[in-house]
Write a protein that holds these residues in place. Structure first.
Motif, PDB file in Angstrom:
ATOM      1  N   SER A 179     -10.891  -1.934   4.754  1.00 49.42           N
ATOM      2  CA  SER A 179     -11.623  -0.701   5.033  1.00 49.42           C
ATOM      3  C   SER A 179     -11.450   0.366   3.966  1.00 49.42           C
ATOM      4  O   SER A 179     -12.308   1.238   3.826  1.00 49.42           O
ATOM      5  CB  SER A 179     -11.171  -0.122   6.388  1.00 49.42           C
ATOM      6  OG  SER A 179     -11.426  -1.029   7.430  1.00 49.42           O
ATOM      7  N   LEU A 180     -10.350   0.310   3.211  1.00 47.64           N
ATOM      8  CA  LEU A 180     -10.030   1.409   2.313  1.00 47.64           C
ATOM      9  C   LEU A 180     -10.087   1.048   0.830  1.00 47.64           C
ATOM     10  O   LEU A 180     -10.605   1.824   0.016  1.00 47.64           O
ATOM     11  CB  LEU A 180      -8.626   1.947   2.637  1.00 47.64           C
ATOM     12  CG  LEU A 180      -8.372   2.419   4.065  1.00 47.64           C
ATOM     13  CD1 LEU A 180      -6.900   2.820   4.228  1.00 47.64           C
ATOM     14  CD2 LEU A 180      -9.287   3.571   4.427  1.00 47.64           C
ATOM     15  N   CYS A 181      -9.550  -0.093   0.467  1.00 49.24           N
ATOM     16  CA  CYS A 181      -9.374  -0.422  -0.953  1.00 49.24           C
ATOM     17  C   CYS A 181     -10.718  -0.559  -1.666  1.00 49.24           C
ATOM     18  O   CYS A 181     -11.600  -1.311  -1.229  1.00 49.24           O
ATOM     19  CB  CYS A 181      -8.578  -1.709  -1.106  1.00 49.24           C
ATOM     20  SG  CYS A 181      -6.884  -1.581  -0.491  1.00 49.24           S
ATOM     21  N   GLY A 182     -10.863   0.167  -2.757  1.00 48.32           N
ATOM     22  CA  GLY A 182     -12.063   0.081  -3.577  1.00 48.32           C
ATOM     23  C   GLY A 182     -13.247   0.873  -3.066  1.00 48.32           C
ATOM     24  O   GLY A 182     -14.321   0.830  -3.670  1.00 48.32           O
ATOM     25  N   MET A 208       0.842  -1.194   0.000  1.00 48.65           N
ATOM     26  CA  MET A 208       0.000   0.000   0.000  1.00 48.65           C
ATOM     27  C   MET A 208       0.882   1.251   0.000  1.00 48.65           C
ATOM     28  O   MET A 208       2.006   1.242   0.508  1.00 48.65           O
ATOM     29  CB  MET A 208      -0.906   0.009   1.225  1.00 48.65           C
ATOM     30  CG  MET A 208      -1.872  -1.151   1.266  1.00 48.65           C
ATOM     31  SD  MET A 208      -3.482  -0.790   0.559  1.00 48.65           S
ATOM     32  CE  MET A 208      -4.280  -0.017   1.947  1.00 48.65           C
ATOM     33  N   ILE A 209       0.349   2.305  -0.556  1.00 40.07           N
ATOM     34  CA  ILE A 209       1.054   3.581  -0.646  1.00 40.07           C
ATOM     35  C   ILE A 209       0.288   4.602   0.186  1.00 40.07           C
ATOM     36  O   ILE A 209      -0.931   4.745   0.043  1.00 40.07           O
ATOM     37  CB  ILE A 209       1.138   4.059  -2.109  1.00 40.07           C
ATOM     38  CG1 ILE A 209       1.852   3.009  -2.969  1.00 40.07           C
ATOM     39  CG2 ILE A 209       1.847   5.404  -2.208  1.00 40.07           C
ATOM     40  CD1 ILE A 209       1.718   3.249  -4.463  1.00 40.07           C
ATOM     41  N   TYR A 210       1.005   5.311   1.034  1.00 39.15           N
ATOM     42  CA  TYR A 210       0.372   6.319   1.879  1.00 39.15           C
ATOM     43  C   TYR A 210       1.070   7.665   1.698  1.00 39.15           C
ATOM     44  O   TYR A 210       2.283   7.771   1.878  1.00 39.15           O
ATOM     45  CB  TYR A 210       0.428   5.907   3.350  1.00 39.15           C
ATOM     46  CG  TYR A 210      -0.336   4.640   3.659  1.00 39.15           C
ATOM     47  CD1 TYR A 210      -1.719   4.659   3.850  1.00 39.15           C
ATOM     48  CD2 TYR A 210       0.319   3.411   3.742  1.00 39.15           C
ATOM     49  CE1 TYR A 210      -2.422   3.489   4.120  1.00 39.15           C
ATOM     50  CE2 TYR A 210      -0.371   2.243   4.019  1.00 39.15           C
ATOM     51  CZ  TYR A 210      -1.740   2.286   4.202  1.00 39.15           C
ATOM     52  OH  TYR A 210      -2.424   1.130   4.466  1.00 39.15           O
ATOM     53  N   ALA A 216      -9.138  -1.130  11.703  1.00 34.78           N
ATOM     54  CA  ALA A 216      -8.599  -2.432  12.098  1.00 34.78           C
ATOM     55  C   ALA A 216      -7.882  -3.134  10.953  1.00 34.78           C
ATOM     56  O   ALA A 216      -6.847  -3.773  11.148  1.00 34.78           O
ATOM     57  CB  ALA A 216      -9.725  -3.311  12.635  1.00 34.78           C
ATOM     58  N   ASP A 217      -8.435  -3.048   9.761  1.00 40.34           N
ATOM     59  CA  ASP A 217      -7.868  -3.708   8.590  1.00 40.34           C
ATOM     60  C   ASP A 217      -7.825  -2.696   7.450  1.00 40.34           C
ATOM     61  O   ASP A 217      -8.837  -2.461   6.781  1.00 40.34           O
ATOM     62  CB  ASP A 217      -8.723  -4.914   8.208  1.00 40.34           C
ATOM     63  CG  ASP A 217      -8.127  -5.715   7.047  1.00 40.34           C
ATOM     64  OD1 ASP A 217      -7.278  -5.163   6.311  1.00 40.34           O
ATOM     65  OD2 ASP A 217      -8.527  -6.880   6.869  1.00 40.34           O
ATOM     66  N   PRO A 218      -6.666  -2.070   7.199  1.00 34.29           N
ATOM     67  CA  PRO A 218      -6.584  -1.016   6.173  1.00 34.29           C
ATOM     68  C   PRO A 218      -7.064  -1.458   4.805  1.00 34.29           C
ATOM     69  O   PRO A 218      -7.783  -0.716   4.125  1.00 34.29           O
ATOM     70  CB  PRO A 218      -5.096  -0.663   6.163  1.00 34.29           C
ATOM     71  CG  PRO A 218      -4.614  -0.997   7.527  1.00 34.29           C
ATOM     72  CD  PRO A 218      -5.388  -2.216   7.924  1.00 34.29           C
ATOM     73  N   LEU A 233       0.419   0.978  10.293  1.00 31.81           N
ATOM     74  CA  LEU A 233       1.086   0.369   9.145  1.00 31.81           C
ATOM     75  C   LEU A 233       1.339  -1.120   9.365  1.00 31.81           C
ATOM     76  O   LEU A 233       1.275  -1.915   8.424  1.00 31.81           O
ATOM     77  CB  LEU A 233       2.401   1.093   8.873  1.00 31.81           C
ATOM     78  CG  LEU A 233       2.291   2.563   8.454  1.00 31.81           C
ATOM     79  CD1 LEU A 233       3.673   3.198   8.378  1.00 31.81           C
ATOM     80  CD2 LEU A 233       1.564   2.707   7.120  1.00 31.81           C
ATOM     81  N   GLU A 234       1.603  -1.493  10.585  1.00 32.72           N
ATOM     82  CA  GLU A 234       1.853  -2.899  10.892  1.00 32.72           C
ATOM     83  C   GLU A 234       0.621  -3.764  10.630  1.00 32.72           C
ATOM     84  O   GLU A 234       0.733  -4.944  10.291  1.00 32.72           O
ATOM     85  CB  GLU A 234       2.323  -3.044  12.335  1.00 32.72           C
ATOM     86  CG  GLU A 234       3.767  -2.556  12.532  1.00 32.72           C
ATOM     87  CD  GLU A 234       4.191  -2.519  13.989  1.00 32.72           C
ATOM     88  OE1 GLU A 234       3.334  -2.814  14.874  1.00 32.72           O
ATOM     89  OE2 GLU A 234       5.358  -2.186  14.262  1.00 32.72           O
ATOM     90  N   LYS A 235      -0.575  -3.176  10.772  1.00 32.00           N
ATOM     91  CA  LYS A 235      -1.808  -3.908  10.448  1.00 32.00           C
ATOM     92  C   LYS A 235      -1.839  -4.254   8.965  1.00 32.00           C
ATOM     93  O   LYS A 235      -2.273  -5.342   8.573  1.00 32.00           O
ATOM     94  CB  LYS A 235      -3.028  -3.062  10.810  1.00 32.00           C
ATOM     95  CG  LYS A 235      -3.172  -2.733  12.284  1.00 32.00           C
ATOM     96  CD  LYS A 235      -4.345  -1.779  12.495  1.00 32.00           C
ATOM     97  CE  LYS A 235      -4.447  -1.298  13.926  1.00 32.00           C
ATOM     98  NZ  LYS A 235      -5.543  -0.303  14.101  1.00 32.00           N
ATOM     99  N   ASP A 236      -1.387  -3.314   8.140  1.00 26.27           N
ATOM    100  CA  ASP A 236      -1.340  -3.534   6.695  1.00 26.27           C
ATOM    101  C   ASP A 236      -0.297  -4.598   6.344  1.00 26.27           C
ATOM    102  O   ASP A 236      -0.557  -5.520   5.567  1.00 26.27           O
ATOM    103  CB  ASP A 236      -1.029  -2.209   5.995  1.00 26.27           C
ATOM    104  CG  ASP A 236      -0.974  -2.335   4.484  1.00 26.27           C
ATOM    105  OD1 ASP A 236      -1.489  -3.327   3.948  1.00 26.27           O
ATOM    106  OD2 ASP A 236      -0.402  -1.441   3.838  1.00 26.27           O
ATOM    107  N   VAL A 237       0.879  -4.464   6.939  1.00 30.42           N
ATOM    108  CA  VAL A 237       1.976  -5.388   6.661  1.00 30.42           C
ATOM    109  C   VAL A 237       1.608  -6.814   7.065  1.00 30.42           C
ATOM    110  O   VAL A 237       1.984  -7.791   6.399  1.00 30.42           O
ATOM    111  CB  VAL A 237       3.264  -4.939   7.387  1.00 30.42           C
ATOM    112  CG1 VAL A 237       4.369  -5.985   7.227  1.00 30.42           C
ATOM    113  CG2 VAL A 237       3.730  -3.587   6.850  1.00 30.42           C
TER     114      VAL A 237
END
Length: 445
Positions: free
Chosen positions: A358-361, A1-3, A353-355, A42-46
């Motif tokens: 919750s975010l993609c799309g 992911m890119i932030y 909780a889960d990037p 970020l660790e949630k994403d990783v």
């Protein structure tokens, strides 16, 4: 992911197309969250992706908040990209500079162009900052990222920066200053027809000439990424052919409120909708395969997609795998639209909780881009402009169907030459696979 990480809303310049007004950015001057809190997010994403995130340090001018930047570089395990005007680049240490996978320098062209757009003396300060940084150590990828608008010669700007006498820019990219306010500038279309598009043609010809004579692929980002897409399409057996615009030559605009319906905005087009639709469907049928089923619900100013090619994700990744974190911890899609309702995805990243889930799309793209016949190559130029539509129907007609279609068709024109040079071994494939998205470059100017 890119932030995209806003390190500050402040800036030390006053560029004509920006204005440097932190109050308009709808967030505090500096981050109100801690680096440790960001790291936990970020660790949630990783944990899900098993991949390092990419952090694009953004502003304002991100280096104004150097302590926060230094803390990020020291504590967060990520791929780092910096978007900067370079006037403060000398403040970074050698070790810090070498942590960046790419540094994007805001520079539009030669001294006259930059100083006109960004203020007297800015060009010299930018070049001095780059030079001081390069003297400290190697910068892996140094991109000249400019803004193109009336008064700018795109060919001259590209040549100046790609062949700069003292700064070895590896790549050149530009964004058109379009669609961020209303109405469309009266001078823009004339500039496109008389300067910008002829300049693109000249630049494409020079790009090919250098390949043929020197065996070198110049790092012109839109050319690289679009050609790579064409190569991939060609390998799948898809036909690479010119995309011809059959829409209206002119659209009359009406005065509107901030919230409007595109149908109400284009009365002249609406009136001729049925006739135009017939023409578009006929053109589409002529170019489509026997199994193609053209859409009949196309927006009136859009040429329907001629075949069932899948739409590609937006090239900048916004809303798909790229998101923005404001200084107050809110999450948005496009960094240009922080605070705008359509663009906001979370009030606090700490509560996500889960990037990915919750975010993609979640940020939807809308017509006319989703129905355009060049969407499979373009991907949709700009999320911000797609939603705000400040230029109304003329945005799609002038920006998309004059500038983007011209760019794509010029690259289609020389595509057989590129294929031949690759086949002969005169040039390598590797330059075309440049990770523009990972370096926060939108690809489509």
């Amino acid at each position: 992911m890119i932030y995209f990480i806003f390190t500050t809303t402040g800036c030390n310049l006053h560029c004509t197309y920006c204005g440097n007004d932190p109050e308009e950015m709808c967030m505090p001057l500096k981050p109100t969250y801690t680096v440790e809190e960001l790291q936990a997010f970020l660790e949630k994403d990783v944990k899900v992706s098993k991949e390092k995130p990419t952090l694009v340090l953004y502003g304002g001018e991100p280096l104004i908040n150097l302590p926060f930047v230094a803390q990020l570089l020291e504590q967060v395990d990520a791929n780092f990209v910096l978007q900067t005007n370079a006037t403060l680049l000398d403040r970074l240490s050698r070790a810090q500079l070498e942590q960046f996978a790419s540094i994007l320098v805001s520079i539009d062209g030669d001294k006259e162009t930059v100083d006109r757009n960004r203020g007297a003396g800015t060009y010299d300060k930018c070049i001095a900052g780059c030079k001081a940084a390069l003297e400290k150590g190697r910068i892996r990828n140094l991109v000249a990222r400019g803004c193109a608008m009336e008064g700018n010669d795109i060919f001259a700007s590209a040549m100046h920066l790609l062949h700069h006498p003292t700064i070895p820019f590896t790549h050149f990219y530009w964004q058109l200053n379009v669609g961020f306010d209303a109405p469309m500038r009266d001078t823009f279309e004339t500039w496109v027809r008389e300067s910008y598009n002829p300049g693109i043609t000249k630049l494409v010809n020079e790009w090919i000439r250098v390949m043929e004579t020197e065996g070198k692929v110049m790092g012109i980002v839109p050319f690289l990424s679009l050609t790579e897409s064409m190569l991939e399409m060609d390998e799948k057996g898809e036909v690479i052919e010119p995309r011809i615009w059959t829409g209206p030559e002119e659209i009359e605009e009406e005065e509107t409120e901030d919230e409007f319906d595109i149908e109400d905005l284009l009365p002249a087009v609406k009136k001729a909708k049925e006739e135009m639709k017939k023409e578009k469907l006929a053109a589409a049928a002529a170019r489509a395969s026997s199994s193609a089923t053209p859409s009949s619900s196309s927006s009136p100013e859009t040429m329907v997609r001629p075949d069932p090619r899948p739409l590609r994700p937006l090239r900048c990744g916004i809303g798909y795998n790229a998101f923005s974190i404001a200084t107050d911890g809110k999450i948005a899609g496009c960094p240009c639209g922080v605070g705008e309702k359509w663009n906001m995805l979370s009030d606090d990243f700490k509560e996500v909780a889960d990037p990915r889930a919750s975010l993609c799309g979640k940020l939807k793209f809308t017509p006319p881009c989703t129905e355009c016949d060049i969407a499979d190559l373009c991907g949709g130029r700009c999320t911000y402009c797609n939603h705000t539509k400040y230029w109304g129907g003329n945005y799609h007609r002038v920006v998309c169907n004059l500038t983007i279609r011209h760019l794509i068709n010029e690259l289609i024109r020389v595509f057989p030459v590129v294929k031949g040079l690759l086949k002969s071994g005169k040039i390598e494939r590797e330059p075309f696979t440049y990770p523009a998205e990972q370096y926060s470059l939108e690809v489509i100017p």
